[in-house]
Design a protein around this motif. Structure first.
Motif, PDB file in Angstrom:
ATOM      1  N   ALA A  45       0.981  -1.381   0.033  1.00  0.00           N
ATOM      2  CA  ALA A  45      -0.154  -0.140   0.166  1.00  0.00           C
ATOM      3  C   ALA A  45       0.888   1.332  -0.049  1.00  0.00           C
ATOM      4  O   ALA A  45       0.132   2.571  -0.601  1.00  0.00           O
ATOM      5  N   GLN A  46       2.052   1.167   0.721  1.00  0.00           N
ATOM      6  CA  GLN A  46       2.898   2.357   0.600  1.00  0.00           C
ATOM      7  C   GLN A  46       3.858   2.404  -0.369  1.00  0.00           C
ATOM      8  O   GLN A  46       4.474   3.453  -0.471  1.00  0.00           O
ATOM      9  N   PRO A  48       3.590   2.718  -4.239  1.00  0.00           N
ATOM     10  CA  PRO A  48       2.678   3.021  -5.326  1.00  0.00           C
ATOM     11  C   PRO A  48       3.254   2.271  -6.691  1.00  0.00           C
ATOM     12  O   PRO A  48       2.127   1.637  -7.185  1.00  0.00           O
ATOM     13  N   TYR A  51       1.846  -1.396  -5.906  1.00  0.00           N
ATOM     14  CA  TYR A  51       0.535  -1.482  -5.834  1.00  0.00           C
ATOM     15  C   TYR A  51      -0.275  -1.267  -7.195  1.00  0.00           C
ATOM     16  O   TYR A  51      -1.134  -1.768  -7.461  1.00  0.00           O
ATOM     17  N   ASN A  52       0.026  -0.198  -7.916  1.00  0.00           N
ATOM     18  CA  ASN A  52      -0.467   0.142  -9.183  1.00  0.00           C
ATOM     19  C   ASN A  52      -0.301  -0.992 -10.162  1.00  0.00           C
ATOM     20  O   ASN A  52      -1.163  -1.365 -11.201  1.00  0.00           O
ATOM     21  N   SER A 103      -3.705  -5.518   0.654  1.00  0.00           N
ATOM     22  CA  SER A 103      -3.194  -3.931   0.715  1.00  0.00           C
ATOM     23  C   SER A 103      -4.349  -2.862   0.560  1.00  0.00           C
ATOM     24  O   SER A 103      -3.919  -1.732   0.985  1.00  0.00           O
ATOM     25  N   SER A 104      -5.211  -3.195  -0.185  1.00  0.00           N
ATOM     26  CA  SER A 104      -6.272  -2.181  -0.476  1.00  0.00           C
ATOM     27  C   SER A 104      -7.210  -1.503   0.469  1.00  0.00           C
ATOM     28  O   SER A 104      -7.322  -0.466   0.547  1.00  0.00           O
ATOM     29  N   ILE A 107      -5.584   1.587   1.782  1.00  0.00           N
ATOM     30  CA  ILE A 107      -6.041   2.711   0.849  1.00  0.00           C
ATOM     31  C   ILE A 107      -7.506   3.235   1.247  1.00  0.00           C
ATOM     32  O   ILE A 107      -7.719   4.403   1.277  1.00  0.00           O
ATOM     33  N   ARG A 236     -11.586   6.453   4.147  1.00  0.00           N
ATOM     34  CA  ARG A 236     -11.020   7.645   3.869  1.00  0.00           C
ATOM     35  C   ARG A 236     -11.871   8.429   3.116  1.00  0.00           C
ATOM     36  O   ARG A 236     -11.518   9.918   3.174  1.00  0.00           O
TER      37      ARG A 236
END
Length: 237
Positions: A45-46, A48, A51-52, A103-104, A107, A236
């Motif tokens: 998650a930290q 990018p 994650y992307n 991990s999402s 976010i 969030r």
């Protein structure tokens, strides 16, 4: 002194001591797996780029999910056919892959929500697992009932993908917590009964069964956590 020695041996070999030793291994493996999952989820998650790469590629994400299903089946099916090291490696890979897919949540939800829900889940898991250890009544029937409930939840979840009903969403969330609390108690008792039939001299088999047992309770914990997150988590947005 001779009597004290014999008494120590009897206590060490008592059913309670055997169950305690086996369950300590189970909880140890489970805790290690949760730590690996948590760190992996946080790292992905930290980062990018990572994650992307994963979540922008549908084939890659589907591949990770398929790997998870395959590993769960393999660990359960091969527990008596492969060595402890192989089973351990499969469990580690599974824990890390689960961290990738989870991990999402880092976010979507706030850090405070994740932390508070984790402790709520840990408390509920501890209570239900201790209940499974302490209750003398056979909980296998409860386990079968909760498993049928789980199948119902899966079907309802799939249906709600098309209905988008908030009511169904919340009913599934609360029932999900209830189902996995029941499964935790039933699975813990099942593992306790398994420990009573173990040959303590067969260390390799004991380790392998403790890993398989840890996977079962790990899945109970993760799913309970995710349902609780749906109820108490603050997104969030």
């Amino acid at each position: 002194m001779g009597n004290n020695t014999r008494r120590s041996v009897i206590i060490a070999d008592s059913p309670y001591a055997i169950v305690r030793s086996f369950m300590a291994k189970v909880y140890g493996w489970m805790t290690a797996a949760l730590v690996m999952t948590g760190f992996t989820a946080y790292f992905v998650a930290q980062t990018p780029a990572v994650y992307n790469t994963i979540f922008s590629s549908t084939p890659m994400l589907i591949g990770v999910i398929i790997l998870q299903f395959a590993l769960v089946i393999a660990i359960s099916a091969l527990v008596k056919r492969v060595g402890a090291a192989v089973l351990m490696l499969m469990f580690i890979v599974y824990s890390v892959s689960m961290g990738v897919t989870l991990s999402s949540i880092f976010i979507v939800y706030t850090q405070a929500a994740l932390t508070s829900v984790f402790f709520i889940c840990a408390g509920m898991f501890a209570v239900t697992s201790m209940a499974g250890m302490a209750v003398k009544k056979d909980l296998s029937g409860l386990g079968r009932f909760m498993f049928m409930g789980l199948i119902g939840l899966i079907i309802a979840s799939v249906v709600n993908i098309f209905l988008h009903s908030p009511t169904i969403y919340w009913v599934i969330s609360y029932l999900g917590v209830f189902v996995f609390a029941g499964l935790t108690a039933a699975d813990t008792q099942k593992l306790k009964n398994m420990a009573l039939s173990l040959d303590e001299g067969n260390t390799d088999l004991t380790i392998k069964l403790s890993i398989a047992g840890a996977l079962t309770l790990y899945l109970d914990f993760i799913n309970m956590f995710l349902f609780l997150l749906r109820i108490f988590g603050n997104s969030r947005d």
